[in-house]
Scaffold this motif. Sequence first.
Motif, PDB file in Angstrom:
ATOM      1  N   GLU A 195       0.831  -1.210   0.000  1.00 41.20           N
ATOM      2  CA  GLU A 195       0.000   0.000   0.000  1.00 41.20           C
ATOM      3  C   GLU A 195       0.867   1.262   0.000  1.00 41.20           C
ATOM      4  OE1 GLU A 195      -3.234   0.184  -0.240  1.00 41.20           O
ATOM      5  OE2 GLU A 195      -3.589  -1.990  -0.193  1.00 41.20           O
TER       6      GLU A 195
ATOM      7  N   ARG B 277      -5.050   5.747  -3.875  1.00 42.15           N
ATOM      8  CA  ARG B 277      -3.737   5.565  -4.503  1.00 42.15           C
ATOM      9  C   ARG B 277      -3.824   5.852  -5.990  1.00 42.15           C
ATOM     10  NH1 ARG B 277      -1.303   0.214  -3.889  1.00 42.15           N
ATOM     11  NH2 ARG B 277       0.413   1.226  -4.940  1.00 42.15           N
TER      12      ARG B 277
ATOM     13  N   ARG C  67       4.230   1.161  -6.558  1.00 43.39           N
ATOM     14  CA  ARG C  67       4.049   1.501  -5.148  1.00 43.39           C
ATOM     15  C   ARG C  67       5.117   2.470  -4.665  1.00 43.39           C
ATOM     16  NH1 ARG C  67       3.103  -3.988  -5.394  1.00 43.39           N
ATOM     17  NH2 ARG C  67       5.197  -4.479  -4.680  1.00 43.39           N
TER      18      ARG C  67
ATOM     19  N   PHE D 267       4.700   5.961  -6.143  1.00 45.02           N
ATOM     20  CA  PHE D 267       3.599   6.662  -5.469  1.00 45.02           C
ATOM     21  C   PHE D 267       4.061   7.196  -4.117  1.00 45.02           C
ATOM     22  CE2 PHE D 267      -0.095   7.179  -2.834  1.00 45.02           C
ATOM     23  CZ  PHE D 267      -1.061   7.704  -3.699  1.00 45.02           C
TER      24      PHE D 267
END
Length: 223
Positions: free
Chosen positions: A23, A139, A152, A155
Motif C-alpha cells: 500500500e 492511490r 508503489r 507513489f
Amino acid sequence: MRVLIVEDEPYLAEAVRDGLRLEAIAADIAGDGDTALELLSVNSYDLAVLDRDVPGPSGDDIARWIVASGSGIPILMLTAADRLDDKATGFEIGADDYLTKPFELRELVLRLRALDRRRQRSRPPVLEVAGLRLDPFRREVYRDDRYVALTRKQFAVLEVLVDAEGGVVSAEELLERAWDENADPFTNAVRITVSSLRKRLGEPWLILTVPGVGYRIGTDADA
C-alpha cells in the motif's frame, strides 16, 4: 508514510509490514519495547502501531513515552482483548485508535490513512499541486485530468514530494520516509525512482532537481 510496528509475534509483524508495503507505506518492526524506544529516538515516524503486550516496556509504556515526547505521533493500539475497560485505558494513556486481533489488513490500512489525515488537518484528503492531483486513499494520481499509473514506490515518493507543497525534499528524507530502516543509505534507489517517476508524469517535467540539495515539485518556469 512511515510506520513503526511494535509486535512480538514475528510472523504477524512481517505479514503486516509486507502488506503495508503493498500500500506504499514503509514500515519498521520492533519485537520488544526496548527496540521500539530506540527506533523512536533515532527515526521519524508518521504513525505507531503498538501491541500492548510486548517484552520489555509494554505498549502502554511506549504510548506514554510518545505522548511525553511531544512528537504528536498518532498511536493505534493492537490487542487481543476487546473489553471496553481495556480500550478505555488505552485511550486514557494516549491511543488515538484501537484494533482488536484478529483483524483484516485492509481495515488497518484504512485506519492508518484516516489517522494520518487527521494528523495533518490543514492538508486536504486529496493533495493538489502544480496540476497534479494525488489521492492517498485510492492511490490514484492524475496530471491535468490524465490518470498516471505508478508503482508503489513511485507513489510513495510522489506523496512525500507533493506533501512538501513545493519545498525541497532531500534524498535522505525521501529514503527515510518512502523506504524503511533496511534501506541502504548509499543506494541510488532514490535517484532511479525519481527519474522513472519523472518520466511517468511526462513533460514538461514536474519534479525538479535542486543540485546538492534534493528534489521539489514545480515547473521549469519556477526554477
